[in-house]
Write a protein that holds these residues in place. Structure first.
Motif, short mmCIF file in Angstrom:
data_model
loop_
_atom_site.label_atom_id
_atom_site.label_comp_id
_atom_site.label_asym_id
_atom_site.label_seq_id
_atom_site.Cartn_x
_atom_site.Cartn_y
_atom_site.Cartn_z
N ASN A 279 3.77 6.62 2.02
CA ASN A 279 3.71 8.08 1.87
C ASN A 279 3.55 8.77 3.21
O ASN A 279 4.17 9.82 3.46
N LEU A 280 2.77 8.20 4.09
CA LEU A 280 2.59 8.79 5.42
C LEU A 280 3.90 8.77 6.20
O LEU A 280 4.26 9.76 6.84
N GLU A 281 4.61 7.67 6.10
CA GLU A 281 5.90 7.57 6.80
C GLU A 281 6.92 8.55 6.21
O GLU A 281 7.68 9.18 6.95
N LEU A 282 6.93 8.69 4.89
CA LEU A 282 7.83 9.65 4.25
C LEU A 282 7.51 11.08 4.68
O LEU A 282 8.42 11.89 4.90
N ALA A 283 6.22 11.39 4.78
CA ALA A 283 5.82 12.74 5.18
C ALA A 283 6.22 13.03 6.63
O ALA A 283 6.61 14.15 6.96
N ARG A 284 6.15 12.03 7.49
CA ARG A 284 6.53 12.22 8.89
C ARG A 284 8.04 12.43 9.05
O ARG A 284 8.48 13.13 9.95
N GLN A 285 8.82 11.79 8.19
CA GLN A 285 10.28 11.87 8.31
C GLN A 285 10.87 13.08 7.60
O GLN A 285 12.05 13.39 7.80
N ALA A 286 10.09 13.75 6.79
CA ALA A 286 10.61 14.88 6.00
C ALA A 286 10.87 16.09 6.89
O ALA A 286 10.19 16.31 7.91
N ASP A 287 11.86 16.90 6.48
CA ASP A 287 12.21 18.11 7.23
C ASP A 287 11.31 19.29 6.88
O ASP A 287 11.11 20.17 7.71
N SER A 288 10.82 19.32 5.65
CA SER A 288 9.98 20.44 5.22
C SER A 288 8.86 19.90 4.33
O SER A 288 8.93 18.77 3.83
N PRO A 289 7.84 20.71 4.12
CA PRO A 289 6.75 20.28 3.23
C PRO A 289 7.24 20.00 1.79
O PRO A 289 6.75 19.08 1.14
N GLN A 290 8.20 20.79 1.33
CA GLN A 290 8.74 20.58 -0.01
C GLN A 290 9.46 19.23 -0.11
O GLN A 290 9.30 18.50 -1.09
N ALA A 291 10.23 18.89 0.91
CA ALA A 291 10.93 17.61 0.92
C ALA A 291 9.93 16.45 1.00
O ALA A 291 10.12 15.41 0.36
N ALA A 292 8.87 16.64 1.76
CA ALA A 292 7.83 15.61 1.86
C ALA A 292 7.15 15.40 0.51
O ALA A 292 6.93 14.26 0.09
N ASP B 49 0.84 -1.19 0.00
CA ASP B 49 0.00 0.00 0.00
C ASP B 49 0.88 1.25 0.00
O ASP B 49 1.61 1.50 0.97
N PRO B 50 0.84 2.06 -1.06
CA PRO B 50 1.70 3.25 -1.11
C PRO B 50 1.29 4.34 -0.12
O PRO B 50 2.10 5.17 0.25
N MET B 51 0.06 4.30 0.36
CA MET B 51 -0.39 5.33 1.29
C MET B 51 0.35 5.24 2.63
O MET B 51 0.68 6.26 3.23
N GLU B 52 0.61 4.03 3.08
CA GLU B 52 1.35 3.87 4.33
C GLU B 52 2.78 4.38 4.19
O GLU B 52 3.31 5.05 5.07
#
Length: 88
Positions: free
Chosen positions: A33-46, A28-31
């Motif tokens: 994606n959520l983990e990547l968004a949590r680990q990102a430093d900024s919204p652009q990086a996410a 599931d790519p949504m899971e």
């Protein structure tokens, strides 16, 4: 004629089964994606990380949905084949 109809229906069911199996096996790519968004430093990086993650799953999903759709179409055409056709 009956043998041809059965072969078309079985081909459609096989295509659908393969496509559905690919969809069930792929993660599931949504899971992710959520983990990547949590680990990102900024919204652009996410956004960049999520975009790259979605690109890698695009081909697999496209092929899987193509096989599922093809399976439905071929199975339906096999079920509704005219009985009045002559044997080829």
């Amino acid at each position: 004629m009956y043998k041809k109809k059965i072969m078309v229906i079985l081909g459609g069911i096989l295509s659908f089964s393969i496509g559905f199996s690919i969809l069930m096996i792929s993660p599931d790519p949504m899971e992710e994606n959520l983990e990547l968004a949590r680990q990102a430093d900024s919204p652009q990086a996410a956004a960049t990380a999520i975009s790259e993650n979605n690109k890698k799953d695009m081909i697999t999903s496209t092929v899987a949905y193509l096989l599922v759709g093809l399976g439905f179409a071929v199975t339906a055409s096999g079920v509704f084949m005219s009985k009045n056709q002559q044997n080829c």
